[in-house]
Scaffold this motif. Structure first.
Motif, short mmCIF file in Angstrom:
data_model
loop_
_atom_site.label_atom_id
_atom_site.label_comp_id
_atom_site.label_asym_id
_atom_site.label_seq_id
_atom_site.Cartn_x
_atom_site.Cartn_y
_atom_site.Cartn_z
N ASN A 391 39.30 36.13 41.63
CA ASN A 391 38.45 37.31 41.81
C ASN A 391 37.94 37.84 40.47
O ASN A 391 36.77 38.19 40.34
CB ASN A 391 39.25 38.43 42.49
N TYR A 395 34.12 38.35 39.72
CA TYR A 395 33.52 39.69 39.66
C TYR A 395 33.42 40.26 38.24
O TYR A 395 33.29 41.46 38.07
CB TYR A 395 34.30 40.66 40.57
N ASP A 419 40.31 42.30 33.98
CA ASP A 419 38.98 41.78 33.61
C ASP A 419 38.11 42.89 33.05
O ASP A 419 38.52 44.06 33.04
CB ASP A 419 38.33 41.11 34.83
N ILE A 424 35.82 48.60 40.64
CA ILE A 424 35.70 48.87 42.08
C ILE A 424 35.08 50.26 42.25
O ILE A 424 35.55 51.20 41.61
CB ILE A 424 37.09 48.87 42.75
N ARG A 438 34.92 44.05 52.04
CA ARG A 438 34.21 43.63 50.84
C ARG A 438 33.34 44.78 50.33
O ARG A 438 32.98 45.67 51.08
CB ARG A 438 33.32 42.42 51.13
N SER A 448 35.15 35.62 51.52
CA SER A 448 35.55 35.86 52.91
C SER A 448 36.06 37.28 53.12
O SER A 448 36.12 37.77 54.24
CB SER A 448 36.65 34.88 53.30
N GLY A 449 36.44 37.92 52.04
CA GLY A 449 37.06 39.26 52.20
C GLY A 449 38.50 39.14 52.64
O GLY A 449 39.10 40.10 53.11
N LEU A 452 42.17 39.41 48.90
CA LEU A 452 43.09 40.50 48.57
C LEU A 452 44.09 40.80 49.71
O LEU A 452 45.26 41.05 49.41
CB LEU A 452 42.31 41.77 48.17
#
Ligand code: ADP
Length: 494
Positions: A391, A395, A419, A424, A438, A448-449, A452
């Motif tokens: 992720n 992202y 990162d 978010i 998502r 796909s969501g 997490l």
């Protein structure tokens, strides 16, 4: 009629209410019967002993009359009022004197027998006549022919008789006399029997009253259980919202709380399943629509378009396969047992960093390693950690550094990835951990969501949780795992 349900019996046997009532009635009836029988037989025994004592007193009194001695006992009106010095001259007058002096009481009779013939009667009224049964008289005379005093029982024409017989002889007189005194046992027991007939009816009425009260009390006590059962049968899979009202604070209310708790769990499990089905349907619709749309518009004569559509269809199918795999994993995680083993978190951190370094486009930094050995399922934790790595790579901007590390805090260890992405959006923190949750970042990054939620499920299956701190400067996702007390002691010195 409100109680009709309780009264029903099923094919397996009697209703609980009937069984409770039967038990109460059985105990009450046995109790009343035992108490009654004990009282009856004790009383009967007392009466029979009393008869024997009185008969023996008659013989003693007779002896006193015949010998002219003062009787040893007094207090009985039927005994001679005073001692006499006169000894009867012959047997007949001796027997006659005895009958004159010893007055038979109620339910009593006496007879004087001279030479085996019933000859003399007491001068007063007597309740029954022994001479009316010559066989009995003959039998009694036979019994005392050896000169002894006899006490005995006879059942015959005169009814149930208890008698005593004493031979009377006067020296110099050849005649043989016998004095017989007898009681009618049936008459003596009559009052007792009458009392116990009354007792029987009273006991019967008491049992009926106990039965009636027991029936209503049992019905009242079972009513809450019936309510639980009715509510439970009303609650269906399509409507799991109803809960049974909890009344009072007893065993039944505890049962209600337990049943309600079961409905809560069923409700959340079934709602979870429903949500999953809805989510999966929704998620699968998009690739199906995309592939279908492309296939419908496909110009089969154009080889380039065919190749492009083929690639697109295969890509969407791969995405669907991934989705199905993730759903499968997510469904299995809570039930699947962990294969835990003591794991050195320092080595695990290094290994995750090494694997992450294979992902191009970022600088991967090993920031910190917790010197802890703890009991975990290393395969699953690596999988979750790598999901966070993936992720972070997806992202955050290309070439931006991503830090990987593990930190010990008190009795937990956190495996984290940091990162320098956009972070978010505020308020979306909870949603991204939900299935298919998502955030549309407008970057067109596909996913796909489910990543997490899988991380969260793995953390929770270890008794841990996920951690997140995010700002516009970047995000830090972590898996916080509890350290067992003994594991903490195995810690490598920091
Ligand atoms: P997916 O990545 O397949 O969309 P995830 O469950 O892994 O599903 O993530 C859910 C959402 O959380 C992502 O769509 C993304 O918006 C957000 N997210 C996850 N990791 C990060 C991150 N490191 N930085 C920013 N956003 C993230």
């Amino acid at each position: 009629m409100a109680d009709a349900h309780e009264e029903s019996t099923d094919r397996r046997g009697l209703s609980v209410r009937t069984r409770i009532l039967a038990s109460i009635l059985a105990v009450a009836i046995v109790g009343l019967a035992v108490a009654g029988a004990t009282a009856y037989f004790t009383q009967r025994d007392r009466i029979l002993t009393g008869i024997d004592e009185r008969l023996e007193q008659r013989v003693e009194a007779a002896r006193a009359v015949v010998t002219g001695e003062v009787p040893a006992r007094d207090g009985d009106d039927s005994l001679p009022a005073a001692a006499t010095e006169d000894r009867p001259a012959d047997t007949r007058s001796a027997v006659s004197a005895v009958l004159q002096r010893i007055v038979p009481g109620e339910h009593e009779s006496a007879l004087g027998v001279i030479d085996e013939r019933a000859s003399l009667l007491p001068p007063t009224e007597i309740d029954f006549h022994l001479e009316e049964s010559p066989e009995l008289v003959a039998r009694i005379v036979r019994e005392v022919s050896d000169g002894s005093v006899r006490i005995g029982t006879s059942v015959g024409a005169l009814g149930h008789i208890r008698y005593i017989a004493a031979p009377i002889e006067v020296a110099g007189d050849p005649q043989q006399g016998v004095y017989i005194a007898a009681f009618d046992i049936d008459e003596e027991l009559d009052d007792l029997d009458a009392a116990f007939v009354t007792y029987f009816w009273v006991a019967l009425a008491a049992s009926a009253a106990i039965g009636l009260v027991g029936w209503f009390v049992a019905g009242r006590l079972l009513r809450p259980i019936r309510r639980v059962s009715e509510a439970a049968s009303r609650i269906t899979v399509s409507d799991l919202s109803e809960r049974i009202p909890v009344r009072g604070n007893d065993d039944v209310s505890q049962l209600t709380v337990t049943v309600n708790g079961m409905f809560d769990r069923l409700d959340s499990a079934i709602s979870g399943q429903r949500r999953l089905l809805d989510d999966v349907r929704h998620e699968l619709k998009t690739p199906i629509t995309i592939v279908r749309g492309h296939l419908e518009l496909l110009d089969t004569r154009d080889p380039d378009e065919v190749a492009a559509t083929r690639d697109l269809a295969l890509g969407e199918l791969d995405r669907m396969t991934e989705l199905v795999d993730d759903i499968e994993l997510l469904a299995e995680l809570p039930d699947e047992g962990l294969r835990t083993a003591p794991t050195d978190i320092t080595s695990l951190t290094a290994e995750v960093h090494r694997k992450a370094s294979g992902i191009a486009g970022h600088t991967w930094l090993l920031a910190e390693s917790a010197p802890v050995v703890t009991e975990i399922d290393a395969r699953r934790i690596t999988q979750a950690w790598l999901q966070l790595v993936d992720n972070a790579a997806k992202y955050s901007p290309e070439d931006s550094p991503i830090r990987i590390g593990s930190t010990r805090r008190d009795d937990t260890v956190e495996c984290w990835v940091e990162d320098e992405g956009e972070g978010i959006p505020a308020g979306a923190e909870a949603r991204i951990f939900e299935r298919f949750g998502r955030v549309d970042t407008g970057r067109g990054i596909r996913g796909s969501g489910l990543g997490l939620p899988i991380v969260k499920a793995i953390a929770e299956s270890h008794g841990g949780r996920v951690s997140l701190s995010s700002s516009t400067a970047g995000s830090r996702f972590g898996i916080v795992l509890p350290l067992a007390p003994d594991t903490t002691r195995e810690e490598v010195d920091a």
